[in-house]
Motif scaffolding. Sequence first.
Motif, mmCIF file in Angstrom:
data_model
loop_
_atom_site.group_PDB
_atom_site.id
_atom_site.type_symbol
_atom_site.label_atom_id
_atom_site.label_comp_id
_atom_site.label_asym_id
_atom_site.label_seq_id
_atom_site.Cartn_x
_atom_site.Cartn_y
_atom_site.Cartn_z
ATOM 1 N N MET A 77 21.039 31.417 68.158
ATOM 2 C CA MET A 77 21.328 30.154 67.468
ATOM 3 C C MET A 77 20.032 29.400 67.164
ATOM 4 O O MET A 77 19.115 29.386 67.986
ATOM 5 C CB MET A 77 22.243 29.282 68.344
ATOM 6 N N SER A 78 19.977 28.813 65.987
ATOM 7 C CA SER A 78 18.847 27.972 65.584
ATOM 8 C C SER A 78 19.339 26.535 65.415
ATOM 9 O O SER A 78 20.387 26.321 64.808
ATOM 10 C CB SER A 78 18.280 28.435 64.233
ATOM 11 N N VAL A 79 18.570 25.579 65.951
ATOM 12 C CA VAL A 79 18.953 24.171 65.789
ATOM 13 C C VAL A 79 17.771 23.380 65.245
ATOM 14 O O VAL A 79 16.715 23.300 65.888
ATOM 15 C CB VAL A 79 19.412 23.549 67.128
ATOM 16 N N ALA A 80 17.946 22.826 64.036
ATOM 17 C CA ALA A 80 16.925 21.941 63.458
ATOM 18 C C ALA A 80 17.125 20.552 64.052
ATOM 19 O O ALA A 80 18.258 20.066 64.132
ATOM 20 C CB ALA A 80 17.050 21.901 61.950
ATOM 21 N N VAL A 81 16.020 19.953 64.510
ATOM 22 C CA VAL A 81 16.125 18.676 65.219
ATOM 23 C C VAL A 81 15.391 17.576 64.446
ATOM 24 O O VAL A 81 14.183 17.705 64.191
ATOM 25 C CB VAL A 81 15.540 18.804 66.646
ATOM 26 N N ASP A 82 16.125 16.526 64.050
ATOM 27 C CA ASP A 82 15.523 15.371 63.364
ATOM 28 C C ASP A 82 15.007 15.745 61.969
ATOM 29 O O ASP A 82 14.067 15.128 61.470
ATOM 30 C CB ASP A 82 14.385 14.794 64.246
ATOM 31 N N CYS A 83 15.622 16.764 61.357
ATOM 32 C CA CYS A 83 15.209 17.221 60.020
ATOM 33 C C CYS A 83 16.250 16.800 58.993
ATOM 34 O O CYS A 83 17.402 17.215 59.091
ATOM 35 C CB CYS A 83 15.131 18.747 59.954
ATOM 36 N N GLY A 84 15.813 16.039 57.979
ATOM 37 C CA GLY A 84 16.745 15.635 56.937
ATOM 38 C C GLY A 84 16.831 16.658 55.828
ATOM 39 O O GLY A 84 17.719 16.607 54.982
ATOM 40 N N ASP A 85 15.914 17.610 55.839
ATOM 41 C CA ASP A 85 15.815 18.540 54.718
ATOM 42 C C ASP A 85 15.161 19.830 55.202
ATOM 43 O O ASP A 85 14.298 19.809 56.081
ATOM 44 C CB ASP A 85 14.955 17.887 53.631
ATOM 45 N N VAL A 86 15.570 20.959 54.592
ATOM 46 C CA VAL A 86 15.064 22.258 55.041
ATOM 47 C C VAL A 86 13.543 22.383 54.812
ATOM 48 O O VAL A 86 12.860 23.148 55.494
ATOM 49 C CB VAL A 86 15.848 23.417 54.371
ATOM 50 N N SER A 87 13.022 21.593 53.867
ATOM 51 C CA SER A 87 11.575 21.660 53.606
ATOM 52 C C SER A 87 10.779 21.230 54.845
ATOM 53 O O SER A 87 9.592 21.533 54.972
ATOM 54 C CB SER A 87 11.198 20.752 52.425
ATOM 55 N N ARG A 88 11.442 20.544 55.772
ATOM 56 C CA ARG A 88 10.736 20.059 56.949
ATOM 57 C C ARG A 88 10.661 21.099 58.066
ATOM 58 O O ARG A 88 10.101 20.838 59.132
ATOM 59 C CB ARG A 88 11.365 18.751 57.450
ATOM 60 N N ILE A 89 11.262 22.284 57.822
ATOM 61 C CA ILE A 89 11.008 23.400 58.736
ATOM 62 C C ILE A 89 10.320 24.518 57.951
ATOM 63 O O ILE A 89 10.301 25.675 58.366
ATOM 64 C CB ILE A 89 12.288 23.911 59.454
ATOM 65 N N ASP A 90 9.809 24.099 56.814
ATOM 66 C CA ASP A 90 9.024 24.872 55.866
ATOM 67 C C ASP A 90 8.729 26.341 56.208
ATOM 68 O O ASP A 90 9.464 27.239 55.808
ATOM 69 C CB ASP A 90 7.705 24.109 55.646
ATOM 70 N N ARG A 91 7.706 26.591 56.992
ATOM 71 C CA ARG A 91 7.262 27.966 57.235
ATOM 72 C C ARG A 91 8.103 28.671 58.309
ATOM 73 O O ARG A 91 7.819 29.804 58.676
ATOM 74 C CB ARG A 91 5.776 27.983 57.620
ATOM 75 N N ARG A 92 9.108 27.980 58.839
ATOM 76 C CA ARG A 92 9.988 28.575 59.853
ATOM 77 C C ARG A 92 11.388 28.862 59.314
ATOM 78 O O ARG A 92 12.293 29.199 60.078
ATOM 79 C CB ARG A 92 10.095 27.611 61.054
#
Lengths: 318, 318
Positions: A77-92
């Motif tokens: 499972m992957s959990v993005a934390v405090d990210c409003g947009d996928v661009s904020r996990i850019d290289r991941r």
Amino acid sequence: MDPMLAIAHKLKTAESVLLFPHINMDGDALGSSIALCLALRQLGKNCSILIEDDIPEYLAFLNKGYCIRNAEQIPDMSVAVDCGDVSRIDRRKEIFYSAAATACIDHHLLHADFAQDCLVDSAAAATGMLVFQLLEEMGIQFTQEIADALYVAIMTDTGSFRYSNADRRTHLIIARLYEYGLDHVPLCNAIYDNVPLTQVKLEAKAMDNMEIFANGRACIAHSTLEMIEAAGATPDQTENIIDRLRSIRDVEIAIFLKEKPDGNYKASFRAKSYADVGTLAYRLGGGGHRKAAGCTVAAPLEEAMRILMNAAEEELNR
Amino acid sequence: MDPMLAIAHKLKTAESVLLFPHINMDGDALGSSIALCLALRQLGKNCSILIEDDIPEYLAFLNKGYCIRNAEQIPDMSVAVDCGDVSRIDRRKEIFYSAAATACIDHHLLHADFAQDCLVDSAAAATGMLVFQLLEEMGIQFTQEIADALYVAIMTDTGSFRYSNADRRTHLIIARLYEYGLDHVPLCNAIYDNVPLTQVKLEAKAMDNMEIFANGRACIAHSTLEMIEAAGATPDQTENIIDRLRSIRDVEIAIFLKEKPDGNYKASFRAKSYADVGTLAYRLGGGGHRKAAGCTVAAPLEEAMRILMNAAEEELNR
């Protein structure tokens, strides 16, 4: 299904979880990720925080081996934390989407759903508030370390409870964190009372060249490469100057100019109540929000100041 | 009898009450006094706040006609607010003691009882916490104005909830204040984003004479009457300097010296984590808390600095 329940359920089922705080991470992104990481490790999960850039110096004390730069395996499972947009996990992005289950926990206003389950509440003062509720939902045993991490998340994102997002709920959750052993003093000391002497000196020099204009409704100050060197400071140590300028009585627009290594100037703008510095910055080739924006000015100091002061006067007279 | 109950009872019996915040009043002294004044007026009492010096400019917005400089009549009851010692109502002592009933509500560490009933709790983060409890005990209907005044009291005395005195109880009371209509944003703007230009200039000058000593574990800065005049500032505009000094990395004890009209110096101390500046100040004839204290030094600047630097070194080496 309620996203909180869905995420709680999937986290309990997963054996390995990777957490993704946003790039240029702040106290909320890192603190929330650490609290969630500690909770999942308590449940016996294989959990780490995957980052792609550096932890800011003022938050480094929080990271006790939770953060990794390379994922060793594809997580359940992957959990993005405090990210409003996928661009904020850019290289991941690739590793994020390689997991069978994806989720996002966030409180940003303009949020684009980019995961299977999105726990998003723009009324929450911080993502840390949502993580608190999620951990309660999951029946996690709160430890002091979890409480400390959530305190950093909530306290930094509310500007020490001063911003308009702080509310009754915020203070009630903080009160709960004390029950779990929160010790806020070392945290506040580490974050706020840890200003390098070089930064204090640089700030004093910059405040010294501050000019008030537009009948006291605007002010401008600058730092040059020479000033930074003379103070023995690093370029990021100009960080707080713009807020100091903004705090001056009757000042509606604050401008801070910082010489870049190429000799051009980076300009930061803040507006206090009625002015729109986002538009101002946009007209000068930059961008941002109504109350906080920036641009680059390819000109020597005096000319850059003249351009910016004119633009600010124009905005104030609109 | 429990002092809270005794004071509540006597306040209900009194027809006229005068409140006495300490000289050089701060947010806690004024905010607590205003909340109590509003509550007593709600009960139909004739109540005012008797002051002997000026309200600091940053707090002036709070005073909507509650403060008076001359008592028109002898009150039935006098209440000293946030005063650890009778010297802090200095020129108002006579009128204070002319009342049939006298009380004191305070949270200072080294407190000398000087009234009939003393509600003193040094574990309370602010006198505003005690006033909150007293008003609850008295069955007062909390209004937004009372909530706002108590917020200012508690928020300013805990340094936006960052100081070590802030705790679970503090946040629970703040959460309650929101239920009564607290709107913290205009209060924080008025207090923090409203710094007079003259104050910015004075702060810059004081930070410029800052000296680091005790191997970086202490620092000292000062303002003279001449500096205040040159900046066009008022004496209370030195208020924030001590916190700026305290925020420097590795500094455990911060000292700020301020020349008084009589040429002597008022010293303010802050400790960050392990030092006890309350005891330090007490040894020099002053008082306060472990982490925030003060005293007066009857000496010219250089000698005053030497005395204080020695005392700080001694405390750090204890």
